[in-house]
Write a protein that holds these residues in place. Structure first.
Motif, PDB file in Angstrom:
ATOM      1  N   GLU B  25     -18.176  15.131  92.593  1.00 50.66           N
ATOM      2  CA  GLU B  25     -18.754  13.914  93.194  1.00 50.66           C
ATOM      3  C   GLU B  25     -19.725  13.228  92.236  1.00 50.66           C
ATOM      4  N   ALA B  26     -20.313  14.009  91.334  1.00 56.95           N
ATOM      5  CA  ALA B  26     -21.338  13.445  90.449  1.00 56.95           C
ATOM      6  C   ALA B  26     -20.755  12.859  89.161  1.00 56.95           C
ATOM      7  N   LEU B  27     -19.445  12.936  88.994  1.00 56.71           N
ATOM      8  CA  LEU B  27     -18.839  12.404  87.765  1.00 56.71           C
ATOM      9  C   LEU B  27     -19.019  10.890  87.689  1.00 56.71           C
ATOM     10  N   PRO B  28     -19.104  10.343  86.488  1.00 56.16           N
ATOM     11  CA  PRO B  28     -19.172   8.890  86.358  1.00 56.16           C
ATOM     12  C   PRO B  28     -17.917   8.247  86.969  1.00 56.16           C
ATOM     13  N   ASP B  29     -18.074   7.036  87.485  1.00 58.25           N
ATOM     14  CA  ASP B  29     -16.997   6.352  88.216  1.00 58.25           C
ATOM     15  C   ASP B  29     -15.642   6.376  87.515  1.00 58.25           C
ATOM     16  N   ASP B  30     -15.637   6.065  86.200  1.00 59.15           N
ATOM     17  CA  ASP B  30     -14.349   5.974  85.509  1.00 59.15           C
ATOM     18  C   ASP B  30     -13.620   7.319  85.506  1.00 59.15           C
ATOM     19  N   GLN B  31     -14.399   8.416  85.411  1.00 55.21           N
ATOM     20  CA  GLN B  31     -13.767   9.741  85.433  1.00 55.21           C
ATOM     21  C   GLN B  31     -13.406  10.148  86.864  1.00 55.21           C
ATOM     22  N   ARG B  32     -14.309   9.832  87.773  1.00 52.03           N
ATOM     23  CA  ARG B  32     -14.096  10.200  89.179  1.00 52.03           C
ATOM     24  C   ARG B  32     -12.800   9.576  89.714  1.00 52.03           C
ATOM     25  N   GLN B  33     -12.522   8.343  89.262  1.00 49.56           N
ATOM     26  CA  GLN B  33     -11.339   7.632  89.760  1.00 49.56           C
ATOM     27  C   GLN B  33     -10.029   8.229  89.247  1.00 49.56           C
ATOM     28  N   GLN B  34     -10.134   9.055  88.212  1.00 46.46           N
ATOM     29  CA  GLN B  34      -8.923   9.687  87.684  1.00 46.46           C
ATOM     30  C   GLN B  34      -8.604  10.994  88.399  1.00 46.46           C
ATOM     31  N   ILE B  35      -9.454  11.359  89.326  1.00 48.89           N
ATOM     32  CA  ILE B  35      -9.285  12.667  89.980  1.00 48.89           C
ATOM     33  C   ILE B  35      -9.028  12.516  91.473  1.00 48.89           C
ATOM     34  N   GLU B  36      -8.015  13.236  91.926  1.00 49.20           N
ATOM     35  CA  GLU B  36      -7.810  13.315  93.363  1.00 49.20           C
ATOM     36  C   GLU B  36      -8.342  14.678  93.826  1.00 49.20           C
ATOM     37  N   ILE B  37      -9.330  14.642  94.733  1.00 49.39           N
ATOM     38  CA  ILE B  37      -9.932  15.904  95.204  1.00 49.39           C
ATOM     39  C   ILE B  37      -9.300  16.295  96.529  1.00 49.39           C
ATOM     40  N   LYS B  38      -8.895  17.550  96.621  1.00 49.76           N
ATOM     41  CA  LYS B  38      -8.356  18.042  97.882  1.00 49.76           C
ATOM     42  C   LYS B  38      -9.145  19.272  98.312  1.00 49.76           C
TER      43      LYS B  38
END
Lengths: 506, 76
Positions: B25-38
């Motif tokens: 959750e704390a990743l920067p936006d550009d990295q966070r958007q590359q990840i799908e969390i399940k």
């Protein structure tokens, strides 16, 4: 909430294995296996060798079984299975685990410039400082740790180091003995758990009653879990309260009930007591729900004992209600608090056992139950908004003020509140000395209130938010109008007189 | 797109699963958007937790540091 470091993981693994073995009925024969499953031969190593680690682990296991350190592992397991709880203190230093932190309190650092002024040498009343190898040197055989040298150095080159346990205890209840082992002074200790959380060697432990509780469940008794209002979100941020309830039934609890109904009753009665006391000019009353705060006043501010509200805690109020409905029932309080284990000892036959959320979670895992896979039936809080916010700092005060605004809106409440035992003690002393005006005080030992307790599993900031939402969703909006609190008040919620004066030794 | 599955079961919760979630959750936006969390309820590997699966590959005894390291290698 403890940081999830290796100490926390080891403690939780030990508790989980013990629970599992107890549910499976093989704790007496298999308890020694924990030594090899938790401390494996291939590491990682935290101590000098695998043998030392296993020796420490033995102490941990005996503490988890609530048995004396002098018993063997098998003896300890058998006694715990028989329901025995040793009379040893709730919190103790595990003898082998304490690393005897070899700290010299004052140390000259590289910042020392061997200056001309030599303020350190001049300041030392014991002539313990001389210049060796172009730098000040403190002769430990002469040093009395007064700290004048540290204060005198213009470069701040002399630093003070203290043991983490000593620094964490705001009541000065833990200190090193001559062999540099930490020793708890039980005349000062109020079982808040701060030293346990602070020790980087995990050498301080509170004893657990998980085996004794599981045995009651296995014996077919009606065992009730009384959940402290801070239970929201403890088993996972996404977990719904209904899932906790159905998991506990799967584990074998007869039912899980909320302590918030007891908190409602306490809020109403505390408001009544405040109104009564307030008829005397200069009256001052404190809350009584935090056992570490109450213990601090009893042991460290004895002249203010009479200012503590005369009411039992929400835990005791809720337990009395269970016992009224099912006198044969076994009451297990579950909360974020270690000090509650000590408080419960004052109420034998009312609160039978106390577990932390951490201990309950290991019991759930040991029973092979997964809260996230449990059904979430409809769940509405039986407690009102007032009772539920007891879980977070400022909540008790707010609840009592809410009640007062309905019962006696004309009374002016001049309230103070504090988190942390050192802060509480300081502010209470100022109030006693007349330096601070207040007629009501909320005292909480843990930062953030109960949600910040040492037995919590979720970050207190997150829990505070979840508790607030849950409290807002309660169908009962006020402690005054909750019919359940009226019922509990009829049981008589004033503390037995002797518990006022008794300074409990353990 | 990177798929990160985190076990949120009670056993993994005790071993710090939420801390792993916090890392994501704390990743920067550009990295966070590359990840799908399940969120997963159980990988049936209790005792080795916390367990996560990154693009199909299991990682047991996961720590926030180890997860950060792996994410940085994959995302760069």
């Amino acid at each position: 909430m403890p940081e999830i470091n290796e100490i926390t993981k080891i403690r939780r693994k030990v508790l989980t294995e013990i629970s599992q073995m107890t549910f499976d009925g093989r704790l007496d024969t298999d308890v020694e296996n924990i030594l090899t499953s938790v401390v494996t031969d291939d590491g990682p190593r935290y101590r000098c060798c695998v043998h030392k680690e296993r020796a420490v682990l033995q102490d941990r296991i005996k503490s988890a079984l609530s048995q004396p350190m002098s018993s063997t592992m098998t003896e300890a397991a058998i006694a715990a299975l028989d329901g025995v709880i040793s009379a040893s203190p709730i919190i103790q230093v595990l003898p082998v685990a304490c690393d005897q932190c070899p700290l010299d309190r004052f140390i000259v650092t590289d910042a020392c410039r061997n200056c001309l002024a030599h303020s350190c040498i001049a300041s030392c009343p014991k002539k313990a400082i001389s210049v060796v190898a172009n730098r000040s040197f403190i002769d430990k055989t002469k040093c009395v740790e007064c700290g004048l040298c540290k204060r005198s150095c213009p470069y701040g080159a002399i630093i003070e180091i203290s043991r983490p346990c000593e620094r964490a205890c705001e009541l000065g209840a833990i200190a090193a003995d001559k062999a540099r082992k930490a020793v708890i002074d039980y005349d000062k200790c109020v079982h808040c758990g701060a030293c346990k959380m602070a020790c980087p060697f995990g050498a301080i432990s509170d004893r657990s009653m998980i085996v004794q509780v599981i045995q009651q469940i296995k014996a077919g008794r009606s065992v009730y879990a009384l959940l402290a209002p801070a239970f929201i979100g403890q088993f996972g941020v996404q977990v719904r309260p209904g899932q906790v309830l159905s998991s506990l039934r799967k584990v074998g609890f007869r039912d899980a009930l909320e302590v918030s109904v007891g908190a409602d009753a306490v809020a109403v009665e505390e408001a009544h007591e405040f109104i009564e006391r307030n008829q005397t000019p200069g009256a001052f009353m404190t809350t009584s729900c935090c056992p570490a705060f109450v213990g601090m006043v009893e042991k460290h501010l004895p002249t203010m004992k009479a200012n503590i509200s005369s009411l039992v805690s929400p835990m005791v109020a809720a337990a009395m209600d269970v016992k009224k409905n099912d006198p044969e029932g076994i009451v297990v309080f579950v909360g974020p608090c270690i000090a509650k284990k000590s408080e419960a000892e004052r109420y034998p036959g009312i609160v039978d056992y106390v577990l932390t959320f951490e201990e309950l979670a290991t019991m759930i895992v040991g029973a092979g139950v997964n809260v996230t896979e449990a059904d979430a039936g409809a769940f509405e809080s039986a407690g009102s908004k007032d009772g539920n916010i007891f879980a977070r700092a400022g909540g008790v005060l707010q609840a009592v003020e809410n009640v007062l605004s309905q019962l006696a809106p004309e009374i002016s409440v001049q309230a103070e509140r504090c988190e942390g035992l050192g802060n509480c003690k300081k502010i209470m002393q100022e109030i006693e000395a007349g330096k601070r005006a207040a007629n009501f005080f909320e005292g909480m030992a843990c930062t953030g209130g109960c949600v910040g307790g040492p037995g919590a599993l979720t970050d207190s900031r997150v829990t505070t938010r979840l508790v607030e939402n849950f409290a807002g969703s309660s169908p009962e909006k006020s402690a005054v109008t909750n019919p359940k609190s009226e019922e509990i008040i009829k049981l008589g919620l004033h503390r037995p007189h002797e518990s006022h004066n008794e300074s409990k030794q353990d | 797109m990177l798929t990160v599955e985190i076990c949120m079961g009670t056993s993994c919760h005790l071993m710090g699963a939420q801390e792993l979630m916090d890392v994501l959750e704390a990743l920067p936006d550009d990295q966070r958007q590359q990840i799908e969390i399940k969120g997963i309820t159980c990988f049936k590997k209790c005792g080795k937790g916390p367990n996560i699966r990154i693009n199909g590959e299991m990682l047991d005894n996961a720590t926030p540091d180890r997860l950060r390291e792996i994410l940085l290698t994959i995302l760069q």
